[in-house]
Design a protein around this motif. Structure first.
Motif, PDB file in Angstrom:
ATOM      1  N   PRO A 150       0.793  -1.238   0.000  1.00 34.24           N
ATOM      2  CA  PRO A 150       0.000   0.000   0.000  1.00 34.24           C
ATOM      3  C   PRO A 150       0.820   1.281   0.000  1.00 34.24           C
ATOM      4  CG  PRO A 150      -0.907  -1.577   1.557  1.00 34.24           C
ATOM      5  CD  PRO A 150       0.423  -2.113   1.120  1.00 34.24           C
ATOM      6  N   HIS A 151       2.135   1.172   0.231  1.00 33.65           N
ATOM      7  CA  HIS A 151       2.979   2.364   0.352  1.00 33.65           C
ATOM      8  C   HIS A 151       3.965   2.523  -0.805  1.00 33.65           C
ATOM      9  CE1 HIS A 151       1.267   2.222   4.338  1.00 33.65           C
ATOM     10  NE2 HIS A 151       1.724   0.995   4.463  1.00 33.65           N
ATOM     11  N   GLU A 152       3.927   1.592  -1.763  1.00 30.43           N
ATOM     12  CA  GLU A 152       4.901   1.610  -2.857  1.00 30.43           C
ATOM     13  C   GLU A 152       4.786   2.858  -3.734  1.00 30.43           C
ATOM     14  OE1 GLU A 152       4.147  -2.067  -4.842  1.00 30.43           O
ATOM     15  OE2 GLU A 152       5.608  -3.190  -3.640  1.00 30.43           O
ATOM     16  N   HIS A 153       3.592   3.451  -3.802  1.00 30.37           N
ATOM     17  CA  HIS A 153       3.384   4.606  -4.677  1.00 30.37           C
ATOM     18  C   HIS A 153       4.002   5.888  -4.132  1.00 30.37           C
ATOM     19  CE1 HIS A 153       0.283   5.109  -1.641  1.00 30.37           C
ATOM     20  NE2 HIS A 153       0.115   6.356  -2.049  1.00 30.37           N
ATOM     21  N   HIS A 154       4.453   5.841  -2.863  1.00 30.71           N
ATOM     22  CA  HIS A 154       5.030   7.034  -2.239  1.00 30.71           C
ATOM     23  C   HIS A 154       6.429   6.668  -1.732  1.00 30.71           C
ATOM     24  CE1 HIS A 154       5.528  10.602   0.158  1.00 30.71           C
ATOM     25  NE2 HIS A 154       4.323  11.040  -0.160  1.00 30.71           N
ATOM     26  N   PRO A 155       7.489   6.956  -2.503  1.00 27.59           N
ATOM     27  CA  PRO A 155       8.843   6.475  -2.180  1.00 27.59           C
ATOM     28  C   PRO A 155       9.330   6.822  -0.778  1.00 27.59           C
ATOM     29  CG  PRO A 155       8.791   7.361  -4.398  1.00 27.59           C
ATOM     30  CD  PRO A 155       7.461   7.692  -3.788  1.00 27.59           C
ATOM     31  N   ASP A 156       9.085   8.049  -0.310  1.00 27.85           N
ATOM     32  CA  ASP A 156       9.581   8.434   1.012  1.00 27.85           C
ATOM     33  C   ASP A 156       8.924   7.610   2.115  1.00 27.85           C
ATOM     34  OD1 ASP A 156      11.212  10.283  -0.163  1.00 27.85           O
ATOM     35  OD2 ASP A 156       9.908  11.997   0.226  1.00 27.85           O
ATOM     36  N   ARG A 157       7.608   7.469   2.033  1.00 22.63           N
ATOM     37  CA  ARG A 157       6.899   6.680   3.039  1.00 22.63           C
ATOM     38  C   ARG A 157       7.297   5.210   2.947  1.00 22.63           C
ATOM     39  NH1 ARG A 157       0.939   9.228   1.746  1.00 22.63           N
ATOM     40  NH2 ARG A 157       1.400  11.379   2.376  1.00 22.63           N
ATOM     41  N   TYR A 158       7.420   4.721   1.731  1.00 27.36           N
ATOM     42  CA  TYR A 158       7.794   3.321   1.537  1.00 27.36           C
ATOM     43  C   TYR A 158       9.150   3.033   2.166  1.00 27.36           C
ATOM     44  CZ  TYR A 158       8.924  -1.070  -0.821  1.00 27.36           C
ATOM     45  OH  TYR A 158       9.276  -2.366  -1.086  1.00 27.36           O
ATOM     46  N   ALA A 159      10.083   3.957   2.026  1.00 25.68           N
ATOM     47  CA  ALA A 159      11.425   3.763   2.590  1.00 25.68           C
ATOM     48  C   ALA A 159      11.358   3.636   4.115  1.00 25.68           C
ATOM     49  CB  ALA A 159      12.334   4.919   2.191  1.00 25.68           C
ATOM     50  N   GLN A 160      10.512   4.426   4.740  1.00 22.16           N
ATOM     51  CA  GLN A 160      10.381   4.353   6.194  1.00 22.16           C
ATOM     52  C   GLN A 160       9.766   3.033   6.641  1.00 22.16           C
ATOM     53  OE1 GLN A 160       8.765   8.046   8.076  1.00 22.16           O
ATOM     54  NE2 GLN A 160       8.910   8.914   6.022  1.00 22.16           N
ATOM     55  N   VAL A 161       8.720   2.606   5.926  1.00 19.72           N
ATOM     56  CA  VAL A 161       8.062   1.346   6.274  1.00 19.72           C
ATOM     57  C   VAL A 161       9.013   0.177   6.030  1.00 19.72           C
ATOM     58  CG1 VAL A 161       6.095  -0.157   5.782  1.00 19.72           C
ATOM     59  CG2 VAL A 161       5.784   2.320   5.759  1.00 19.72           C
ATOM     60  N   LEU A 162       9.758   0.231   4.921  1.00  9.15           N
ATOM     61  CA  LEU A 162      10.695  -0.838   4.587  1.00  9.15           C
ATOM     62  C   LEU A 162      11.789  -0.960   5.645  1.00  9.15           C
ATOM     63  CD1 LEU A 162      11.553  -2.972   2.488  1.00  9.15           C
ATOM     64  CD2 LEU A 162      12.936  -1.190   1.382  1.00  9.15           C
ATOM     65  N   GLN A 163      12.267   0.164   6.137  1.00  5.91           N
ATOM     66  CA  GLN A 163      13.308   0.135   7.164  1.00  5.91           C
ATOM     67  C   GLN A 163      12.801  -0.578   8.421  1.00  5.91           C
ATOM     68  OE1 GLN A 163      14.804   3.977   8.353  1.00  5.91           O
ATOM     69  NE2 GLN A 163      16.282   3.129   9.777  1.00  5.91           N
ATOM     70  N   ALA A 164      11.565  -0.256   8.830  1.00 11.04           N
ATOM     71  CA  ALA A 164      10.982  -0.918  10.002  1.00 11.04           C
ATOM     72  C   ALA A 164      10.771  -2.402   9.742  1.00 11.04           C
ATOM     73  CB  ALA A 164       9.661  -0.255  10.368  1.00 11.04           C
ATOM     74  N   TYR A 165      10.460  -2.743   8.504  1.00 12.39           N
ATOM     75  CA  TYR A 165      10.225  -4.141   8.124  1.00 12.39           C
ATOM     76  C   TYR A 165      11.516  -4.960   8.176  1.00 12.39           C
ATOM     77  CZ  TYR A 165       9.087  -8.076   4.990  1.00 12.39           C
ATOM     78  OH  TYR A 165       8.913  -9.321   4.426  1.00 12.39           O
ATOM     79  N   GLU A 166      12.616  -4.364   7.756  1.00 12.81           N
ATOM     80  CA  GLU A 166      13.873  -5.101   7.619  1.00 12.81           C
ATOM     81  C   GLU A 166      14.697  -5.166   8.902  1.00 12.81           C
ATOM     82  OE1 GLU A 166      14.777  -4.443   2.850  1.00 12.81           O
ATOM     83  OE2 GLU A 166      15.745  -3.131   4.316  1.00 12.81           O
TER      84      GLU A 166
END
Length: 284
Positions: A150-166
């Motif tokens: 759901p966050h892939e369309h917004h790079p900045d937000r996606y980067a934050q979510v991905l960091q928490a995921y990894e």
């Protein structure tokens, strides 16, 4: 010789007025950027109740921002063996969750007809898409790769979510800490793929049991276990209050974001974040 003059009432009033002049100094509104904050509500519908809906979710996002601030710092402190600051931050996270639980009481004043009139204006927007909330879920260990999409369309937000995921979750860091203190933790729980959901382990439960059976010997680790219990307790209440509020307002309709609504939220109630912290109580 001149007598000292006594300030007149006009002088006193001028002095008081000068104290109230903030044209040259930063004021309360300036510090908090209230012009921007209070102009961020843009209702799309003619419905009176939309203002409640917007402010409810905006204030929740502000509280979640603070929760992320505290949770990330607490994880960093655990990683660096600084438990006392971490305890303070985790206690604050729990209090923020309590605040969010009570926030549902306000939204619950919206009746089903009021929400039904508002709902078409929401389109596909949903709290399910909150990138900050998703970070909370990931940092607490509820990892799910599908929730990145759901966050892939917004790079900045996606980067934050991905960091928490990894990164390792709060619980992962707690187990690392136990191991550094000489408590036997299964190696496959110390060296694992942090993006995978956590799996409960009898070996991890035995590690926590060692702490809980001798709390005086492992006092700070014992405190950590109870802080984690507090966090999950508060998080469960937050989730439960969410479910009941949604059911009260929309029943079992599908969510605006495409989820099954109440049914989806009820499944989330079954997620246990720190399983061994709970199961060990049966074995004490």
């Amino acid at each position: 010789m001149h007598e000292p003059t006594t300030p007149t009432s006009a002088d006193a009033m001028a002095s008081e007025n000068a104290k109230l002049d903030f044209s040259r100094d930063m004021s309360y509104g300036d510090y908090l950027h209230l012009d921007e904050l209070l102009s961020a509500q843009h209702p799309l519908s003619p419905e009176h109740n939309e203002m409640l809906f917007i402010i409810q979710h905006q204030t929740s996002e502000l509280w979640i921002k603070l929760m992320l601030h505290e949770l990330n710092a607490a994880i960093g402190n655990l990683r660096n063996d600084q438990l006392n600051p971490a305890f303070k931050m985790l206690a604050r996270v729990g209090r923020i969750m309590e605040q969010l639980v009570h926030a549902w009481d306000v939204l619950a004043t919206m009746t089903p007809p009021e929400y039904t009139a508002l709902r078409p204006w929401l389109a596909a927007s949903s709290g399910f898409q909150s990138f900050q909330y998703r970070q909370i879920e990931f940092l607490l260990g509820n990892k799910n790769a599908a929730m990145l999409r759901p966050h892939e369309h917004h790079p900045d937000r996606y980067a934050q979510v991905l960091q928490a995921y990894e990164q390792p979750s709060l619980y992962d860091e707690a187990l690392q800490l136990l191991a550094r203190r000489g408590i036997a933790v299964p190696q496959d729980h110390l060296e694992r793929d942090w993006t995978q959901p956590y799996s409960a382990s009898d070996g991890v439960m035995q590690a926590w049991l060692q702490v809980y059976r001798e709390p005086e010997l492992h006092w700070d680790l014992y405190q950590l276990g109870e802080k984690l219990t507090d966090i999950e307790d508060a998080f469960r209440l937050w989730r439960f209050r969410h479910v009941t509020t949604v059911e009260r307002i929309i029943g079992f309709k599908r969510g605006t974001g495409g989820t099954s609504g109440v049914n989806y939220l009820r499944k989330m109630l079954d997620v246990v974040l720190f399983p061994e912290i709970w199961t060990l109580r049966t074995h004490l």
